[in-house]
Design a protein around this motif. Structure first.
Motif, PDB file in Angstrom:
ATOM      1  N   SER A 106       0.847  -1.202   0.000  1.00 38.48           N
ATOM      2  CA  SER A 106       0.000   0.000   0.000  1.00 38.48           C
ATOM      3  C   SER A 106       0.877   1.243   0.000  1.00 38.48           C
ATOM      4  O   SER A 106       2.105   1.163   0.157  1.00 38.48           O
ATOM      5  N   ALA A 107       0.223   2.402  -0.161  1.00 36.52           N
ATOM      6  CA  ALA A 107       0.954   3.668  -0.108  1.00 36.52           C
ATOM      7  C   ALA A 107       1.702   3.799   1.216  1.00 36.52           C
ATOM      8  O   ALA A 107       2.902   4.103   1.245  1.00 36.52           O
ATOM      9  N   THR A 108       1.012   3.559   2.317  1.00 39.54           N
ATOM     10  CA  THR A 108       1.627   3.700   3.644  1.00 39.54           C
ATOM     11  C   THR A 108       2.777   2.724   3.829  1.00 39.54           C
ATOM     12  O   THR A 108       3.845   3.090   4.367  1.00 39.54           O
ATOM     13  N   GLU A 109       2.608   1.488   3.393  1.00 39.68           N
ATOM     14  CA  GLU A 109       3.680   0.495   3.534  1.00 39.68           C
ATOM     15  C   GLU A 109       4.921   0.910   2.767  1.00 39.68           C
ATOM     16  O   GLU A 109       6.057   0.730   3.237  1.00 39.68           O
ATOM     17  N   ASN A 142       3.462   0.529  13.519  1.00 38.19           N
ATOM     18  CA  ASN A 142       2.056   0.848  13.758  1.00 38.19           C
ATOM     19  C   ASN A 142       1.500   1.429  12.464  1.00 38.19           C
ATOM     20  O   ASN A 142       1.621   2.625  12.199  1.00 38.19           O
ATOM     21  N   LEU A 143       0.932   0.528  11.636  1.00 42.90           N
ATOM     22  CA  LEU A 143       0.482   0.932  10.304  1.00 42.90           C
ATOM     23  C   LEU A 143      -0.639   1.969  10.372  1.00 42.90           C
ATOM     24  O   LEU A 143      -0.708   2.886   9.555  1.00 42.90           O
ATOM     25  N   LYS A 144      -1.496   1.829  11.366  1.00 41.31           N
ATOM     26  CA  LYS A 144      -2.619   2.764  11.501  1.00 41.31           C
ATOM     27  C   LYS A 144      -2.116   4.170  11.823  1.00 41.31           C
ATOM     28  O   LYS A 144      -2.576   5.160  11.239  1.00 41.31           O
ATOM     29  N   ALA A 145      -1.140   4.258  12.751  1.00 40.13           N
ATOM     30  CA  ALA A 145      -0.571   5.565  13.113  1.00 40.13           C
ATOM     31  C   ALA A 145       0.159   6.174  11.915  1.00 40.13           C
ATOM     32  O   ALA A 145       0.073   7.393  11.671  1.00 40.13           O
ATOM     33  N   ALA A 146       0.868   5.326  11.149  1.00 40.92           N
ATOM     34  CA  ALA A 146       1.583   5.819   9.975  1.00 40.92           C
ATOM     35  C   ALA A 146       0.594   6.342   8.932  1.00 40.92           C
ATOM     36  O   ALA A 146       0.823   7.385   8.307  1.00 40.92           O
ATOM     37  N   ALA A 147      -0.514   5.621   8.731  1.00 39.69           N
ATOM     38  CA  ALA A 147      -1.533   6.057   7.772  1.00 39.69           C
ATOM     39  C   ALA A 147      -2.136   7.396   8.179  1.00 39.69           C
ATOM     40  O   ALA A 147      -2.390   8.265   7.334  1.00 39.69           O
ATOM     41  N   ILE A 171      -4.674  11.290  -1.823  1.00 37.19           N
ATOM     42  CA  ILE A 171      -4.151   9.923  -1.791  1.00 37.19           C
ATOM     43  C   ILE A 171      -4.878   9.110  -0.727  1.00 37.19           C
ATOM     44  O   ILE A 171      -5.215   9.627   0.346  1.00 37.19           O
ATOM     45  N   ASP A 172      -5.142   7.847  -1.032  1.00 39.44           N
ATOM     46  CA  ASP A 172      -5.686   6.899  -0.067  1.00 39.44           C
ATOM     47  C   ASP A 172      -4.512   6.141   0.529  1.00 39.44           C
ATOM     48  O   ASP A 172      -3.854   5.365  -0.179  1.00 39.44           O
ATOM     49  N   PRO A 173      -4.193   6.331   1.821  1.00 37.88           N
ATOM     50  CA  PRO A 173      -3.005   5.714   2.421  1.00 37.88           C
ATOM     51  C   PRO A 173      -2.983   4.196   2.324  1.00 37.88           C
ATOM     52  O   PRO A 173      -1.915   3.592   2.367  1.00 37.88           O
ATOM     53  N   MET A 174      -4.146   3.559   2.190  1.00 41.03           N
ATOM     54  CA  MET A 174      -4.205   2.097   2.181  1.00 41.03           C
ATOM     55  C   MET A 174      -4.335   1.515   0.769  1.00 41.03           C
ATOM     56  O   MET A 174      -4.437   0.307   0.597  1.00 41.03           O
ATOM     57  N   LYS A 175      -4.327   2.358  -0.252  1.00 45.19           N
ATOM     58  CA  LYS A 175      -4.468   1.885  -1.624  1.00 45.19           C
ATOM     59  C   LYS A 175      -3.171   1.229  -2.101  1.00 45.19           C
ATOM     60  O   LYS A 175      -2.074   1.724  -1.827  1.00 45.19           O
TER      61      LYS A 175
END
Length: 513
Positions: free
Chosen positions: A97-100, A113-118, A132-136
């Motif tokens: 994903s974008a965040t990853e 912490n993926l949620k905090a990063a998003a 941007i959608d952080p989880m896309k």
């Protein structure tokens, strides 16, 4: 209030063997400004930026950040000094994903912490206006979305000095304007931004100052508001250059190539061409515009016999015999012998058309070796052709026996395009022939294409710069998601109209045929 220097370069020199890439370059980039770097191919722009971003290390000279001398030996050092570079070719993992992708490679103790990063990605996006959608997932994104991820990635790491290499190369006019608005907001936030681009009109609309390099040396810096395209070009090449494309009216145009209802499914089972129809005429330049990956490559390869079709026909009207030939039934060699030439300049220039380990003369012979009448290959004609291309196109090389892989990307392109034009084709397909070329070399190629048009060749030109497409071409075919979304008269259209057609996902609208 005087400007505060974010980066200052003093007498930076970098050599590669006997090649001097940069020589005693002095350059200053201030906080709260956008600085454009201009120069011909091989002028040392990318090498200089690679030293700031830690990819290369200077042989001589000093780098100062906020007035203090620093040593940048690696990209990790560059990040330590809050320098981030956004490369032209994205370095992203498609299945993440974008965040990853944004947090990939960061040193954090324990589990991310993926949620905090998003959430942090959302904060940065809202601050500067990114969409941007952080989880896309990356593989689901458009080109502009991928670029957004790359920019947020360096901002997430705390960068306040940003270097962007050809950031608008694959963007629509609407996407370019959005990017410029974001860059201006970042500038107003106090960030120092460096842009490498070949598009002078973008330099003039976006940057605060422009620095020019020529043959590895620093020529000077001017305020953007006090300069123009002619002055900047003269600084780049050292002499006055005409930046006008002499577009002539088509003379006695005749149908040369009629493409009807072409469909193509690639190896992954994805339909990359969907009922594509158009006509290319002799003595005319037909432009093809579209977002990267919309089917331009597959279309040209299909005409050249390099891509198999599922449906449709490609009828070639042979001016020598008057016969109609269906190219779909012919091999690439048969198509070439008819006079249909493909000059495709991909991102990997040596991956198609040229052999890097061979010299320029031998690469000329690749097109003619089958015509040898004995066991010994005839080298005089290829040697003369190689010398002719070197002189006419200004190829920077020690000589015709230099291996092609030792040339810069722009000079490789000149060899490739020059070889195809020299064959006097009846149909010339030029895909991205000026990709990465400086302004002077680009206009040289444009004029060569115009000469082919005047000789009665049907020219198909795939380009990235909409200003050039409008100024050079007679008609422009716009392709989106593998379908023709419109065909417009280049003399009576606008960038905005083409940009809207590029983003249309509807099926073919057959107009202007």
């Amino acid at each position: 209030m005087s400007a505060k220097a974010a980066i200052e370069l003093k007498n930076i020199t970098k050599t590669f063997g006997s090649i001097v890439a940069n020589k005693n370059v002095n350059l200053t980039v201030n906080r709260g400004e956008i600085l454009s770097i201009l120069g011909e191919n091989g002028s040392g722009k990318t090498t200089l930026m690679n030293m700031i971003s830690g990819i290369y290390f200077p042989d001589h000279g000093q780098i100062f950040i906020d007035g203090e001398e620093v040593v940048i030996r690696s990209p990790k050092d560059a990040f330590k000094y809050r320098i981030g570079m956004i490369h032209q070719h994205f370095k992203l993992v498609d299945v993440f994903s974008a965040t990853e992708n944004i947090i990939l490679g960061l040193n954090e103790k324990g589990k991310f912490n993926l949620k905090a990063a998003a959430n942090e990605v959302r904060v940065i996006s809202e601050k500067y206006g990114f969409e941007i959608d952080p989880m896309k997932k990356i593989h689901e994104m458009s080109v502009s979305e991928k670029q957004t991820v790359e920019i947020i990635k360096v901002l997430y790491r705390g960068a306040d000095i940003l270097i962007l290499d050809e950031p608008t190369a694959v963007l629509t006019p609407q996407e370019t304007q959005k990017l410029f608005a974001i860059l201006r907001r970042m500038r107003d936030d106090g960030k120092a931004i460096i842009i490498i681009t070949h598009k002078l009109h973008e330099v003039l609309s976006l940057s605060d100052r422009v620095s020019v390099l020529r043959k590895g040396e620093y020529i000077g810096t001017v305020n953007t508001a006090q300069t123009n395209e002619s002055e900047l070009t003269e600084m780049m090449v050292g002499e006055k250059i005409s930046l006008n494309i002499d577009r002539s009216e088509p003379q006695n145009p005749e149908d040369r190539l009629v493409v009807s209802d072409v469909n193509c499914i690639n190896r992954e089972g994805i339909k990359v061409l969907n009922n594509v129809s158009f006509t290319a005429k002799s003595g005319e330049i037909l432009g093809i515009a579209g977002i990267a990956g919309s089917g331009q490559r597959e279309l040209l390869e299909a005409i050249a016999g390099l891509q198999s079709l599922n449906e449709g026909s490609i009828i070639y009207h042979d001016p020598k015999t008057g016969n109609e030939e269906n190219l779909r039934n012919k091999t690439p060699l048969q198509i070439r012998e008819l006079g249909v030439r493909l000059s495709f300049v991909p991102e990997d220039r040596l991956g198609m058309g040229l052999v890097g380990s061979m010299d320029i003369i031998d690469n000329m012979m690749l097109r003619s070796y089958r015509k040898g009448k004995s066991m010994f290959l005839e080298r005089k004609a290829p040697k003369d052709l190689a010398q002719h291309i070197i002189e006419d196109l200004g190829v920077v090389t020690p000589g015709a026996t230099t291996p092609v892989r030792q040339l810069s990307g722009g000079n490789v392109q000149k060899v490739l395009v020059g070889r195809e034009i020299s064959a006097s084709p009846t149909v010339l397909m030029a895909a991205y022939p000026v990709r990465g070329l400086d302004i002077n070399s680009s206009y040289l190629i444009y004029n060569l294409l115009n000469d082919q048009k005047k000789n009665g060749t049907a020219v198909i030109f795939v380009g990235e710069d909409l200003d050039v497409l409008i100024e050079l071409c007679d008609r422009i075919l716009v392709i989106g998601s593998g379908s023709v979304s419109g065909i417009v008269d280049a003399r009576n259209t606008t960038k905005e109209e083409i940009g809207l057609l590029m983003t249309k996902s509807s099926h073919s609208e057959k107009e202007g045929e």
